[in-house]
Design a protein around this motif. Structure first.
Motif, PDB file in Angstrom:
ATOM      1  N   TYR A 122       0.835  -1.204   0.000  1.00 34.93           N
ATOM      2  CA  TYR A 122       0.000   0.000   0.000  1.00 34.93           C
ATOM      3  C   TYR A 122       0.869   1.255   0.000  1.00 34.93           C
ATOM      4  CZ  TYR A 122      -4.081   2.898   0.659  1.00 34.93           C
ATOM      5  OH  TYR A 122      -5.065   3.829   0.464  1.00 34.93           O
ATOM      6  N   GLN A 123       1.937   1.233   0.754  1.00 30.99           N
ATOM      7  CA  GLN A 123       2.850   2.378   0.746  1.00 30.99           C
ATOM      8  C   GLN A 123       3.395   2.623  -0.663  1.00 30.99           C
ATOM      9  OE1 GLN A 123       5.799   1.642   3.744  1.00 30.99           O
ATOM     10  NE2 GLN A 123       4.361   1.837   5.442  1.00 30.99           N
ATOM     11  N   GLU A 124       3.753   1.565  -1.358  1.00 28.05           N
ATOM     12  CA  GLU A 124       4.265   1.691  -2.726  1.00 28.05           C
ATOM     13  C   GLU A 124       3.224   2.334  -3.644  1.00 28.05           C
ATOM     14  OE1 GLU A 124       4.724  -1.392  -6.447  1.00 28.05           O
ATOM     15  OE2 GLU A 124       5.328  -2.120  -4.461  1.00 28.05           O
ATOM     16  N   LEU A 125       1.979   1.854  -3.560  1.00 30.35           N
ATOM     17  CA  LEU A 125       0.939   2.357  -4.460  1.00 30.35           C
ATOM     18  C   LEU A 125       0.495   3.765  -4.085  1.00 30.35           C
ATOM     19  CD1 LEU A 125      -1.115  -0.945  -4.832  1.00 30.35           C
ATOM     20  CD2 LEU A 125       0.405   0.101  -6.524  1.00 30.35           C
ATOM     21  N   VAL A 126       0.499   4.092  -2.793  1.00 30.65           N
ATOM     22  CA  VAL A 126       0.162   5.454  -2.367  1.00 30.65           C
ATOM     23  C   VAL A 126       1.246   6.427  -2.822  1.00 30.65           C
ATOM     24  CG1 VAL A 126      -0.099   6.971  -0.362  1.00 30.65           C
ATOM     25  CG2 VAL A 126      -1.317   4.787  -0.447  1.00 30.65           C
ATOM     26  N   LYS A 127       2.498   6.036  -2.650  1.00 32.39           N
ATOM     27  CA  LYS A 127       3.584   6.908  -3.125  1.00 32.39           C
ATOM     28  C   LYS A 127       3.406   7.225  -4.608  1.00 32.39           C
ATOM     29  CE  LYS A 127       7.266   5.381   0.035  1.00 32.39           C
ATOM     30  NZ  LYS A 127       8.542   4.625   0.128  1.00 32.39           N
ATOM     31  N   ARG A 128       3.029   6.222  -5.371  1.00 31.05           N
ATOM     32  CA  ARG A 128       2.904   6.420  -6.812  1.00 31.05           C
ATOM     33  C   ARG A 128       1.742   7.337  -7.167  1.00 31.05           C
ATOM     34  NH1 ARG A 128       2.276   1.257 -10.688  1.00 31.05           N
ATOM     35  NH2 ARG A 128       0.181   1.269  -9.780  1.00 31.05           N
ATOM     36  N   ILE A 129       0.566   7.138  -6.533  1.00 29.47           N
ATOM     37  CA  ILE A 129      -0.589   7.986  -6.875  1.00 29.47           C
ATOM     38  C   ILE A 129      -0.351   9.420  -6.422  1.00 29.47           C
ATOM     39  CG2 ILE A 129      -1.923   7.453  -4.777  1.00 29.47           C
ATOM     40  CD1 ILE A 129      -3.395   7.953  -8.275  1.00 29.47           C
ATOM     41  N   VAL A 130       0.306   9.606  -5.281  1.00 30.41           N
ATOM     42  CA  VAL A 130       0.605  10.957  -4.807  1.00 30.41           C
ATOM     43  C   VAL A 130       1.613  11.627  -5.728  1.00 30.41           C
ATOM     44  CG1 VAL A 130       1.568  12.319  -2.908  1.00 30.41           C
ATOM     45  CG2 VAL A 130       0.028  10.410  -2.412  1.00 30.41           C
ATOM     46  N   GLU A 131       2.651  10.890  -6.106  1.00 39.76           N
ATOM     47  CA  GLU A 131       3.669  11.434  -7.006  1.00 39.76           C
ATOM     48  C   GLU A 131       3.058  11.827  -8.346  1.00 39.76           C
ATOM     49  OE1 GLU A 131       7.725  12.418  -7.579  1.00 39.76           O
ATOM     50  OE2 GLU A 131       7.325  10.861  -6.075  1.00 39.76           O
ATOM     51  N   LYS A 132       2.246  10.948  -8.910  1.00 41.53           N
ATOM     52  CA  LYS A 132       1.625  11.220 -10.203  1.00 41.53           C
ATOM     53  C   LYS A 132       0.675  12.411 -10.111  1.00 41.53           C
ATOM     54  CE  LYS A 132       3.162   7.729 -12.836  1.00 41.53           C
ATOM     55  NZ  LYS A 132       3.832   7.888 -14.150  1.00 41.53           N
ATOM     56  N   SER A 133      -0.132  12.454  -9.071  1.00 38.36           N
ATOM     57  CA  SER A 133      -1.103  13.544  -8.910  1.00 38.36           C
ATOM     58  C   SER A 133      -0.406  14.881  -8.724  1.00 38.36           C
ATOM     59  CB  SER A 133      -2.027  13.259  -7.722  1.00 38.36           C
ATOM     60  OG  SER A 133      -2.763  12.076  -7.914  1.00 38.36           O
ATOM     61  N   THR A 228       0.957   6.357  11.820  1.00 33.81           N
ATOM     62  CA  THR A 228       0.145   7.386  11.175  1.00 33.81           C
ATOM     63  C   THR A 228       1.003   8.575  10.782  1.00 33.81           C
ATOM     64  OG1 THR A 228      -1.618   6.697  12.705  1.00 33.81           O
ATOM     65  CG2 THR A 228      -2.033   8.641  11.363  1.00 33.81           C
ATOM     66  N   CYS A 229       1.867   9.007  11.702  1.00 31.87           N
ATOM     67  CA  CYS A 229       2.747  10.145  11.399  1.00 31.87           C
ATOM     68  C   CYS A 229       3.678   9.829  10.236  1.00 31.87           C
ATOM     69  CB  CYS A 229       3.554  10.519  12.640  1.00 31.87           C
ATOM     70  SG  CYS A 229       2.587  11.291  13.957  1.00 31.87           S
ATOM     71  N   ARG A 230       4.193   8.611  10.190  1.00 34.00           N
ATOM     72  CA  ARG A 230       5.074   8.227   9.089  1.00 34.00           C
ATOM     73  C   ARG A 230       4.316   8.201   7.762  1.00 34.00           C
ATOM     74  NH1 ARG A 230       9.983   5.519  10.448  1.00 34.00           N
ATOM     75  NH2 ARG A 230      10.317   5.356  12.703  1.00 34.00           N
ATOM     76  N   PHE A 231       3.075   7.730   7.798  1.00 40.83           N
ATOM     77  CA  PHE A 231       2.261   7.673   6.585  1.00 40.83           C
ATOM     78  C   PHE A 231       1.989   9.080   6.062  1.00 40.83           C
ATOM     79  CE2 PHE A 231      -1.887   7.173   4.401  1.00 40.83           C
ATOM     80  CZ  PHE A 231      -1.540   6.186   3.478  1.00 40.83           C
ATOM     81  N   ALA A 232       1.678  10.006   6.970  1.00 38.01           N
ATOM     82  CA  ALA A 232       1.455  11.394   6.565  1.00 38.01           C
ATOM     83  C   ALA A 232       2.741  12.005   6.009  1.00 38.01           C
ATOM     84  CB  ALA A 232       0.941  12.212   7.744  1.00 38.01           C
ATOM     85  N   ARG A 233       3.850  11.742   6.669  1.00 39.65           N
ATOM     86  CA  ARG A 233       5.109  12.329   6.219  1.00 39.65           C
ATOM     87  C   ARG A 233       5.535  11.763   4.865  1.00 39.65           C
ATOM     88  NH1 ARG A 233      10.501  13.747   9.767  1.00 39.65           N
ATOM     89  NH2 ARG A 233      11.632  14.730   8.047  1.00 39.65           N
ATOM     90  N   MET A 234       5.252  10.493   4.642  1.00 41.48           N
ATOM     91  CA  MET A 234       5.573   9.889   3.349  1.00 41.48           C
ATOM     92  C   MET A 234       4.921  10.684   2.219  1.00 41.48           C
ATOM     93  SD  MET A 234       4.571   6.037   2.073  1.00 41.48           S
ATOM     94  CE  MET A 234       2.847   6.457   1.746  1.00 41.48           C
ATOM     95  N   GLN A 235       3.662  11.070   2.413  1.00 42.16           N
ATOM     96  CA  GLN A 235       2.955  11.832   1.392  1.00 42.16           C
ATOM     97  C   GLN A 235       3.431  13.285   1.354  1.00 42.16           C
ATOM     98  OE1 GLN A 235      -1.222  11.140   0.800  1.00 42.16           O
ATOM     99  NE2 GLN A 235      -1.239   9.416   2.222  1.00 42.16           N
ATOM    100  N   SER A 236       3.621  13.873   2.525  1.00 47.85           N
ATOM    101  CA  SER A 236       4.052  15.270   2.586  1.00 47.85           C
ATOM    102  C   SER A 236       5.396  15.467   1.899  1.00 47.85           C
ATOM    103  CB  SER A 236       4.131  15.728   4.045  1.00 47.85           C
ATOM    104  OG  SER A 236       4.610  17.037   4.148  1.00 47.85           O
ATOM    105  N   ASP A 237       6.328  14.534   2.089  1.00 43.76           N
ATOM    106  CA  ASP A 237       7.645  14.661   1.474  1.00 43.76           C
ATOM    107  C   ASP A 237       7.544  14.675  -0.046  1.00 43.76           C
ATOM    108  OD1 ASP A 237       8.864  14.790   3.926  1.00 43.76           O
ATOM    109  OD2 ASP A 237       9.572  12.715   3.935  1.00 43.76           O
ATOM    110  N   ILE A 238       6.598  13.911  -0.581  1.00 44.64           N
ATOM    111  CA  ILE A 238       6.391  13.922  -2.034  1.00 44.64           C
ATOM    112  C   ILE A 238       5.776  15.243  -2.470  1.00 44.64           C
ATOM    113  CG2 ILE A 238       5.133  12.844  -3.937  1.00 44.64           C
ATOM    114  CD1 ILE A 238       5.280  10.199  -2.301  1.00 44.64           C
ATOM    115  N   LEU A 239       4.744  15.690  -1.763  1.00 38.74           N
ATOM    116  CA  LEU A 239       4.057  16.927  -2.148  1.00 38.74           C
ATOM    117  C   LEU A 239       5.000  18.123  -2.125  1.00 38.74           C
ATOM    118  CD1 LEU A 239       0.668  16.493  -0.237  1.00 38.74           C
ATOM    119  CD2 LEU A 239       1.046  16.276  -2.701  1.00 38.74           C
ATOM    120  N   LYS A 240       5.899  18.154  -1.150  1.00 34.97           N
ATOM    121  CA  LYS A 240       6.810  19.299  -1.014  1.00 34.97           C
ATOM    122  C   LYS A 240       7.703  19.482  -2.236  1.00 34.97           C
ATOM    123  CE  LYS A 240       6.956  19.200   4.047  1.00 34.97           C
ATOM    124  NZ  LYS A 240       7.741  18.803   5.246  1.00 34.97           N
TER     125      LYS A 240
END
Length: 682
Positions: A122-133, A228-240
């Protein structure tokens, strides 16, 4: 660094779901929003399939078309990452991403938040959808910010998948290093729970009598928060990597088993909260003789948001009746309540308020969760009220950026909050004092802040005249040092029963109570007891004033010569024993009270310590009204009437009514559910 929203005016928004409506409706909807004061829409938090309809197949046209229409209309957009609802193709192909009940049964597709944070897939697929978006949409001029996921830890805040067990073991190995240290911290010698291999450790599982090792469960809650904090940070690091300068990153909601301060510090520019005061009237929880504060209780949650971000946003503000087809039956807000609840949010520090939702959905679980418009989309009373709110918000633009003012702080920390979930004894006193102190502050019109000791420096506490730390059950030397420094610098600290009897693992200490705080308080606790139902209410006498010592009693004794007995128990077998001891330290004073704080007891403390009704020289109002104060170029008094009847208010100083521009003083009558914002010159 302080995380806070930065707006030049009070701004209104709404939650919009273009995927729910024919494209031919979008432009007209946006036009009507703008006409009625909506300037921002939030989109896409549940729309993964609109971007990745099948694994590895990405299409951006749907939201490209929406963003083009939004830009043309002049509507700003908050775009969301869609990880709250993984699509059917994902959960069917990769069931390891699913969360599970404690007995191991998987939560299946069909609701939301059915995933777990720790699945590598799930982390792999979330990273990809966030990166693409983000790579595709972030540069769009209509977008002003991003929301991560939706309501992290909502629905469920416990995780029992195989991925969670694997991640829990890693978390514990990093924390303890060796099994010997873990066994010592968890007290596994009790009931022969000693571990000899890391693979013997699992997330908590069903046991006889549903009993668990409390030290293990406390670490498990810490693990959930960390995940939870790590999951949020995983996405935030991509968005930044992609957000435009000036665009923000946030997420919404405040939920359990989560250090929201850490998540904000690591990943967000500020927190946003979802405020639904109408829950107070849900048939699930409503009791006809309920004498609680009902919708006024949401001020407590707003204070939590403010503790994280002094100026924050409301991502979802109640606008219509709430309800799913399966639960939460509730009435439509009465005339004025939508305005009242909006002003309640702004009073506590919200400079952005987004209503849930624009249109009421005609399909799915939330068909009864009404928005501003009903199913037909016709103009209605709530739309008219929205337009009035927009006009009022325009007249109070000066309030944006001002800060909530409080001289009373209610001290908390995450370890003690989580321990009160694990430990029924701790939880009982925590609930009593939490309710009592909040309601006392409300009825005595005493603005307060929540002060998270684990996220504040000692010097930050000094602005509070009085701090209540009702049940610091778990104490560390670092916490003790901060509290001591606060008192020595001139503060007044009030402690309640059950202080200092646990260490940070949750084990009971073998020193004399209140443990690390004994030197500061000058207090010894030779004996303690739950208040027996057979004894009824236990009281203490404080200079002729009778106060209740609720739930649990510490029987006190002076430990030092300078410790002063302020009150003695006046009932039960320990009548005459000290119930309240004070002691000076440096420039300040500390009080130790051997009970929990019922509402009446808390009111007496506020009065005797000189912090009740701090604005009585400016405004006098009945108990049914809340007073909140924000300070900027001027002092802004928010007077909120939660009653379904008129309320008489007395202004002792001249004020400017921001809604009318008039100078007012003397007697004022607030209509049912009416809110006033008054400016007082400095």
């Amino acid at each position: 660094m302080e995380r806070s929203m930065n707006l030049e005016k009070i701004t209104l928004g709404t939650c919009y779901y273009p995927e729910h409506w024919p494209e031919g409706m979008w432009e007209e909807d946006l036009r009507r929003m703008l006409e009625n004061g909506i300037e921002v829409v939030r989109v896409a938090e549940f729309a993964w399939s609109k971007i990745e309809p099948r694994e590895g197949e990405f299409t951006y046209e749907f939201f490209d078309r929406f963003l083009e229409i939004a830009e043309r209309a002049g509507m700003k957009v908050i775009f969301c990452t869609p990880s709250a609802t993984p699509p059917a193709w994902l959960t069917n192909r990769y069931p390891e991403v699913l969360n599970a009940r404690q007995d191991g049964v998987l939560y299946r597709h069909g609701c939301r938040r059915h995933y777990n944070y720790n699945s590598p897939k799930y982390q792999e697929l979330v990273k990809r959808i966030v990166e693409k978006s983000a790579a595709h949409y972030a540069a769009h001029p209509a977008i002003i910010g991003w929301q991560i996921d939706n309501e992290l830890n909502c629905e469920v805040n416990e995780f029992y998948s195989e991925s969670d067990t694997a991640a829990f073991r890693v978390f514990l190995q990093e924390k303890y290093g060796t099994l010997d240290r873990l066994n010592e911290a968890w007290g596994t010698v009790f009931w022969n729970q000693t571990y000899t291999e890391w693979e013997e450790i699992y997330v908590p599982r069903p046991t006889p009598s549903n009993s668990t090792n409390p030290h293990e469960v406390l670490d498990y809650i810490r693990f959930i928060s960390d995940s939870t904090c790590r999951f949020a940070r995983m996405q935030s690091d991509i968005l930044k990597k992609y957000v435009k300068p000036g665009d923000f990153i946030t997420t919404n909601g405040l939920f359990g088993n989560l250090d929201n301060h850490r998540m904000t510090e690591e990943s967000l520019d500020f927190i946003t909260y979802d405020s639904y005061p109408n829950f107070a009237y849900c048939l699930d929880s409503y009791e006809p003789d309920d004498k609680s504060m009902r919708d006024r209780k949401w001020s407590r949650n707003l204070a939590e948001a403010r503790a994280i971000s002094p100026n924050f946003g409301i991502m979802e503000q109640q606008s219509g009746a709430n309800g799913w087809n399966s639960r939460m039956e509730a009435p439509t807000p009465k005339p004025g309540q939508m305005t009242l609840w909006t002003m309640q949010s702004i009073a506590h520090g919200a400079d952005y308020v987004s209503y849930f939702r624009w249109r009421t959905c005609t399909m799915g679980t939330e068909i009864y969760w009404h928005g501003i418009l009903d199913y037909s989309g016709r103009d209605n009373r709530r739309l008219s009220e929205l337009k009035e709110i927009h006009e009022k918000a325009g007249r109070m633009a000066c309030v944006a950026g001002s800060r909530y003012q409080a001289k009373v702080g209610l001290v908390r920390d995450y370890d003690n909050l989580w321990d009160s979930v694990v430990d029924a004894w701790h939880g009982r006193v925590e609930r009593e004092s939490g309710k009592g102190l909040f309601e006392a502050c409300q009825r005595k019109h005493t603005p307060f802040d929540f002060c998270y000791l684990d996220h504040m420096k000692a010097e930050e506490l000094s602005k509070y005249q009085v701090l209540f730390y009702p049940h610091a059950t778990m104490l560390t030397q670092q916490m003790t040092d901060k509290l001591t420094a606060y008192v020595e610098q001139g503060g007044c600290l009030v402690l309640g029963c059950r202080t200092g009897y646990k260490d940070e693992t949750g084990k009971c200490v073998m020193s004399k109570l209140p443990g690390l705080l004994a030197p500061l308080t000058g207090t010894d606790i030779p004996e303690y007891t739950f208040v027996s139902p057979a004894d009824g209410t236990v009281y203490a006498d404080w200079d002729g004033t009778r106060i209740e010592a609720a739930v649990f009693n510490d029987l006190l004794a002076p430990l030092t010569e300078d410790a002063k007995v302020e009150a003695r128990f006046s009932s039960s077998y320990y009548a005459g024993t000290p119930a309240l001891i004070s002691r000076e330290q440096g420039k300040g004073r500390v009080y130790y009270f051997g009970g929990a704080f019922s509402e009446h007891t808390a009111e007496i403390f506020l009065e005797k310590l000189g912090v009740a009704e701090p604005y009585a020289d400016t405004v006098v109002l009945p108990e049914g009204c809340e007073l909140a104060v924000r300070e900027g170029e001027q002092t802004y008094l928010f007077v909120l009437n939660y009653l379904d009847e008129c309320a008489a208010v007395e202004l002792k100083k001249e004020c400017v009514d921001l809604f009318t521009g008039e100078t007012v003083s003397g007697s004022m009558e607030l209509k049912p559910f009416e809110a006033k914002v008054l400016a007082v010159g400095k």
